[in-house]
Design a protein around this motif. Sequence first.
Motif, PDB file in Angstrom:
ATOM      1  N   ARG A 161       0.815  -1.214   0.000  1.00  0.00           N
ATOM      2  CA  ARG A 161       0.000   0.000   0.000  1.00  0.00           C
ATOM      3  C   ARG A 161       0.846   1.260   0.000  1.00  0.00           C
ATOM      4  O   ARG A 161       0.410   2.307  -0.474  1.00  0.00           O
ATOM      5  CB  ARG A 161      -0.973  -0.031   1.178  1.00  0.00           C
ATOM      6  CG  ARG A 161      -2.191  -0.878   0.860  1.00  0.00           C
ATOM      7  CD  ARG A 161      -3.011  -1.263   2.055  1.00  0.00           C
ATOM      8  NE  ARG A 161      -4.241  -1.934   1.646  1.00  0.00           N
ATOM      9  CZ  ARG A 161      -4.299  -3.156   1.115  1.00  0.00           C
ATOM     10  NH1 ARG A 161      -3.173  -3.834   0.919  1.00  0.00           N
ATOM     11  NH2 ARG A 161      -5.443  -3.691   0.759  1.00  0.00           N
TER      12      ARG A 161
ATOM     13  N   THR B 133       1.951   1.718  -3.700  1.00  0.00           N
ATOM     14  CA  THR B 133       0.906   2.267  -4.568  1.00  0.00           C
ATOM     15  C   THR B 133       0.526   3.691  -4.186  1.00  0.00           C
ATOM     16  O   THR B 133      -0.182   4.357  -4.928  1.00  0.00           O
ATOM     17  CB  THR B 133      -0.378   1.426  -4.484  1.00  0.00           C
ATOM     18  OG1 THR B 133      -0.757   1.325  -3.114  1.00  0.00           O
ATOM     19  CG2 THR B 133      -0.176   0.057  -5.061  1.00  0.00           C
TER      20      THR B 133
ATOM     21  N   LEU C 155      -1.188   4.480  -1.412  1.00  0.00           N
ATOM     22  CA  LEU C 155      -2.379   4.552  -0.550  1.00  0.00           C
ATOM     23  C   LEU C 155      -1.991   5.019   0.850  1.00  0.00           C
ATOM     24  O   LEU C 155      -2.753   5.718   1.514  1.00  0.00           O
ATOM     25  CB  LEU C 155      -3.072   3.189  -0.481  1.00  0.00           C
ATOM     26  CG  LEU C 155      -3.895   2.781  -1.701  1.00  0.00           C
ATOM     27  CD1 LEU C 155      -4.378   1.345  -1.566  1.00  0.00           C
ATOM     28  CD2 LEU C 155      -5.079   3.715  -1.890  1.00  0.00           C
ATOM     29  N   TYR C 156      -0.817   4.596   1.319  1.00  0.00           N
ATOM     30  CA  TYR C 156      -0.277   5.121   2.573  1.00  0.00           C
ATOM     31  C   TYR C 156       1.013   5.857   2.237  1.00  0.00           C
ATOM     32  O   TYR C 156       1.768   5.414   1.382  1.00  0.00           O
ATOM     33  CB  TYR C 156       0.099   4.002   3.559  1.00  0.00           C
ATOM     34  CG  TYR C 156      -0.991   3.055   3.970  1.00  0.00           C
ATOM     35  CD1 TYR C 156      -2.335   3.403   3.913  1.00  0.00           C
ATOM     36  CD2 TYR C 156      -0.661   1.780   4.441  1.00  0.00           C
ATOM     37  CE1 TYR C 156      -3.311   2.520   4.310  1.00  0.00           C
ATOM     38  CE2 TYR C 156      -1.645   0.890   4.839  1.00  0.00           C
ATOM     39  CZ  TYR C 156      -2.968   1.260   4.760  1.00  0.00           C
ATOM     40  OH  TYR C 156      -3.932   0.378   5.154  1.00  0.00           O
TER      41      TYR C 156
ATOM     42  N   VAL D  21       1.225   2.978 -11.552  1.00  0.00           N
ATOM     43  CA  VAL D  21       1.031   1.793 -10.710  1.00  0.00           C
ATOM     44  C   VAL D  21      -0.439   1.465 -10.598  1.00  0.00           C
ATOM     45  O   VAL D  21      -1.276   2.358 -10.469  1.00  0.00           O
ATOM     46  CB  VAL D  21       1.519   2.050  -9.270  1.00  0.00           C
ATOM     47  CG1 VAL D  21       1.731   0.745  -8.545  1.00  0.00           C
ATOM     48  CG2 VAL D  21       2.751   2.884  -9.268  1.00  0.00           C
ATOM     49  N   GLN D  22      -0.758   0.204 -10.638  1.00  0.00           N
ATOM     50  CA  GLN D  22      -2.091  -0.236 -10.243  1.00  0.00           C
ATOM     51  C   GLN D  22      -1.933  -1.431  -9.326  1.00  0.00           C
ATOM     52  O   GLN D  22      -0.839  -1.963  -9.163  1.00  0.00           O
ATOM     53  CB  GLN D  22      -2.950  -0.588 -11.461  1.00  0.00           C
ATOM     54  CG  GLN D  22      -3.594   0.623 -12.117  1.00  0.00           C
ATOM     55  CD  GLN D  22      -4.495   1.383 -11.152  1.00  0.00           C
ATOM     56  OE1 GLN D  22      -5.316   0.780 -10.455  1.00  0.00           O
ATOM     57  NE2 GLN D  22      -4.331   2.694 -11.074  1.00  0.00           N
TER      58      GLN D  22
ATOM     59  N   PHE E 241      -6.052  -6.755  -5.738  1.00  0.00           N
ATOM     60  CA  PHE E 241      -6.258  -6.932  -4.310  1.00  0.00           C
ATOM     61  C   PHE E 241      -6.468  -8.390  -3.930  1.00  0.00           C
ATOM     62  O   PHE E 241      -6.719  -9.253  -4.770  1.00  0.00           O
ATOM     63  CB  PHE E 241      -7.453  -6.101  -3.856  1.00  0.00           C
ATOM     64  CG  PHE E 241      -7.218  -4.631  -3.965  1.00  0.00           C
ATOM     65  CD1 PHE E 241      -6.636  -3.933  -2.926  1.00  0.00           C
ATOM     66  CD2 PHE E 241      -7.553  -3.944  -5.113  1.00  0.00           C
ATOM     67  CE1 PHE E 241      -6.399  -2.585  -3.019  1.00  0.00           C
ATOM     68  CE2 PHE E 241      -7.326  -2.595  -5.224  1.00  0.00           C
ATOM     69  CZ  PHE E 241      -6.744  -1.905  -4.172  1.00  0.00           C
ATOM     70  N   GLN E 242      -6.372  -8.592  -2.631  1.00  0.00           N
ATOM     71  CA  GLN E 242      -6.418  -9.947  -2.100  1.00  0.00           C
ATOM     72  C   GLN E 242      -7.811 -10.552  -2.140  1.00  0.00           C
ATOM     73  O   GLN E 242      -7.990 -11.681  -2.566  1.00  0.00           O
ATOM     74  CB  GLN E 242      -5.923  -9.908  -0.649  1.00  0.00           C
ATOM     75  CG  GLN E 242      -6.035 -11.232   0.060  1.00  0.00           C
ATOM     76  CD  GLN E 242      -5.405 -11.156   1.434  1.00  0.00           C
ATOM     77  OE1 GLN E 242      -5.025 -10.088   1.897  1.00  0.00           O
ATOM     78  NE2 GLN E 242      -5.274 -12.285   2.077  1.00  0.00           N
TER      79      GLN E 242
ATOM     80  N   SER F 277     -13.152  -6.372  -3.308  1.00  0.00           N
ATOM     81  CA  SER F 277     -12.458  -5.409  -4.161  1.00  0.00           C
ATOM     82  C   SER F 277     -13.314  -4.920  -5.326  1.00  0.00           C
ATOM     83  O   SER F 277     -12.901  -4.059  -6.078  1.00  0.00           O
ATOM     84  CB  SER F 277     -11.152  -6.011  -4.683  1.00  0.00           C
ATOM     85  OG  SER F 277     -11.425  -7.153  -5.456  1.00  0.00           O
TER      86      SER F 277
END
Lengths: 334, 310
Positions: free
Chosen positions: A74, A77, A79-80, A100-101, A104-105, A110
């Motif tokens: 994260r 990407t 996000l954090y 970047v993309q 997700f798990q 998602s």
Amino acid sequence: MTASAHIAPVASSALTVSAITQRFDVSAPWLNRVIERKSRLFVRAVDDVSFEVPKGGCLSLVGESGCGKSTVARMVTGLYAPSEGSISFAPGEGGKPLSVQMIFQDPYASLNPRWRVFDIIAEPLRELKLRSTEAEVAARVVELLQTVGLAASDGRKFPHEFSGGQRQRISIARALAAEPEFLVCDEPTSALDVSVQAQILNLMRRLQDEMGLTYLFISHDMSVVRHMSDQIAVMYLGRIVEQAPTEVLFANPRHPYTQLLLDTIPDVAAPRRDREPSTGEVPSPLKPPSGCTFHPRCPQADQRCSAERPGMTALPDDSRAACHRVAEMLERMV
Amino acid sequence: MTILPRQVSRLARLRQSDLWWSFTRNRGAMAAAGLLLVLIVSAFTAPLYVVQNPFDPAQLDLLNAEYPPIWAEGGQWPYILGTDTQGRDILSAILYGTRISVLIGLASVFFALAVGIGTGLVAGYYGGLIENLLMRFGDILLSIPTILIAILVSAIVRELLPPSLREVGAGGVLVFAIVLSGWVQYARTVRAQTAVERGKEYVQAAQLLKVPARRIMFRHILPNTLTPILVAATLNFGMAILTEATLSFLGIGMPASQPSLGTLIRLGNQFLFSGMWWITVFPVLQLCLLVVAVNILGDWLRDALNPKLR
């Protein structure tokens, strides 16, 4: 799955991560802190992690749950934001940093359950204005659906009408819609059946070859990682303890924790019934052990391990490990 | 293009939905819906067929005052439910009053929803200080009884308004008072749900695309929070009508020149002991029917939308 020779192209790095750290504030609410006189509490989910991913290659981060690998994903990407350290992408086409993309798990969380698949895949095209007319958007969505092995008519359906594997294909199609050059895959197959896992992994390999994508692959499954990656970094309690080219790591694991992980792979041909079950649990990241954080579970630990944190030792075969035993062995050899 | 989501007509989709299935199998809900439909349609089409506009003094005739209902001795056609002391037809008054009550109910639910959903989304999505400020303010409002807030607000606002606007603005003041205490419930529900949805990966996927926060909130998160809100809004519609009636009954709601059901009940109340029971009993009956129908529908909706109860 075979251990195919997936030789990394000798190329410049696509992503350079240097010494990133992520602290999360897990303090009690302000009122409780004041009344119960507790101090603020932080977790170092990721601690001083550095790695590089070569262009067109695939680096895997492995480790037990809670070791910080998803947090790294994260941060990469965006996000954090990392608390410390820096993350830099090489310039891609047009001189801008590589785009970047992420895949997700959890294929059930998602995809927005209220959106049709068509709109889910069209969202990146519309948001990033990659196609100018709705007709072009529609054509591109069909193309993407077919790329990931779904039918054009599937666009009309809602996510709940699909199986886990199909949902993961939709998720991949959405990621591809944004025309990324770098894909972060956060345990993309851990929620899937083994037979479906292979399909998704092969799809991702095919896409990598066709589009020249670079992967940062997160997993806890050593056999999946072996199939996918050129380089593997093993994480434990927020730190990288060993990093090596895939075949080197499997043939010659240096860190005791890596050895433990490899020991857990079941082998149908030659089951090792005498294998010693490993003991202990991952310690709380709130109170990591002193010295080497692995020492409470390590069969080779001595006093030095509980007192002194080992640094990274680079080895001649392109691998590096953070372990006193490895460092001592290297010193003896020299 | 063939692959574009084929637009199935909304009606056809409704007919295929679980909700419609549950509805057709619940006699109570169907009866309540039917009753509500009759009450609302009759109220809004009233000017087409009632005997008189009960609030146009020119159409009132004191000679026709104090008739009892038509089936009682002395009842007079066409005053089916009788007339009051000024010759006003009770049935016409009730239908006009229902119109006002329903309008105020709808308006207050609508505005409370707008404020509540907006606040809840912002609080749940951003969290932290914004969330604390908004939700604690809501908590303070919740700790005061609805009626008390409404009384306070309508009294204060009425004083602030110039006298010429007081009658015209009465409806607006009522709606404002009801919204002020009503939005908190929606805000809490939406906030809780938003906080859950915000952590889900589809929201992160949208954040990765740099979708503006506003659009993530309204297009991604909001549709996933609507179910409990729909139920609450239906039940609150009944509550809003009752609150309005209470305030009007207490004399701080709708004025006698444009009476809601509550105002009619208050006005009729004075004549109860002089034997003219019909002036107040029929508006009471209408109010009960209206609120009961709404509540039965709301209860059904709550059960039908709760998968755990199926």
